[in-house]
Motif scaffolding. Structure first.
Motif, PDB file in Angstrom:
ATOM      1  N   LYS A  86       0.832  -1.215   0.000  1.00 36.58           N
ATOM      2  CA  LYS A  86       0.000   0.000   0.000  1.00 36.58           C
ATOM      3  C   LYS A  86       0.861   1.257   0.000  1.00 36.58           C
ATOM      4  N   ALA A 122       2.312   1.798  -3.465  1.00 37.08           N
ATOM      5  CA  ALA A 122       1.248   2.264  -4.356  1.00 37.08           C
ATOM      6  C   ALA A 122       0.914   3.730  -4.102  1.00 37.08           C
ATOM      7  N   ALA A 158      -3.201  -5.656  -8.142  1.00 38.41           N
ATOM      8  CA  ALA A 158      -2.437  -4.416  -8.337  1.00 38.41           C
ATOM      9  C   ALA A 158      -3.356  -3.310  -8.869  1.00 38.41           C
ATOM     10  N   HIS A 164      -4.048   0.227  -6.910  1.00 40.03           N
ATOM     11  CA  HIS A 164      -3.769   1.535  -7.522  1.00 40.03           C
ATOM     12  C   HIS A 164      -5.032   2.393  -7.584  1.00 40.03           C
TER      13      HIS A 164
END
Ligand code: ADP
Length: 162
Positions: free
Chosen positions: A132, A135, A150, A154
């Protein structure tokens, strides 16, 4: 039938978690992944989303089931008719906490045993929090989670570098 419960937050499921799921599914007749619905934590993904993501990545594993739970892990283990808890160990830092947890569980539920699978070295540094965090800075997380996960991370991540 040897049934195990693999409990955790899975916010989101990483390749490290997935490795533990695949390996425990090879050892046990059935593995129930228990997604903890903990109101004290503020997760990135709701419990329904976390369950959904785990279902997506494990759909080819016929002896793996995904369920959510609240409250004590050992109560959930009993409800599942299981007698084993699976946990993953990454480094010494996990050890002390995991030892305390398993010994406490053993006092309140002596019929339940905890087994530990040591992490695949490739994922020994990996955690949901790190995924996290990367991201949030717009970094590439494709080496840490499945592609469909993923995308979802995002989409949720609040970018903090801009
Ligand atoms: P919790 O909040 O219960 O720690 P997590 O989702 O962070 O939930 O982890 C669930 C379990 O998976 C724990 O036993 C943890 O040690 C293990 N785990 C997490 N990441 C990895 C990894 N990269 N490799 C092996 N085990 C892991």
């Amino acid at each position: 039938m040897a049934i195990a419960v693999y409990p955790g937050s899975f916010d989101p499921v990483t390749l490290g978690h997935f490795d533990i799921i695949e390996r425990s599914a090879r050892i046990m007749d059935k593995v129930i992944v228990g997604v903890l619905n903990n109101s004290a934590k503020s997760p990135m993904f709701s419990v329904e989303e976390r369950v959904g993501m785990l279902i997506d990545v494990t759909k080819h594993l016929s002896n793996v089931e995904i369920r959510s739970f609240e409250g004590l892990t050992v109560d959930f283990v009993r409800e599942c008719g299981a007698s084993v808890i699976v946990r993953g160990l990454r480094a010494v830092t996990d050890f002390e906490y995991e030892l305390q947890l398993s010994q406490t569980n053993r006092v309140i539920a002596p019929e339940v045993d905890t087994i530990f699978l040591t992490t695949n070295l490739k994922y020994s540094y990996l955690s949901s929090s790190i995924v996290k965090e990367i991201a949030a800075y717009g970094g590439d997380i494709s080496a840490f989670v499945h592609p469909e996960i993923a995308e979802k991370v995002h989409a949720k991540a609040v970018r903090i570098d801009k």
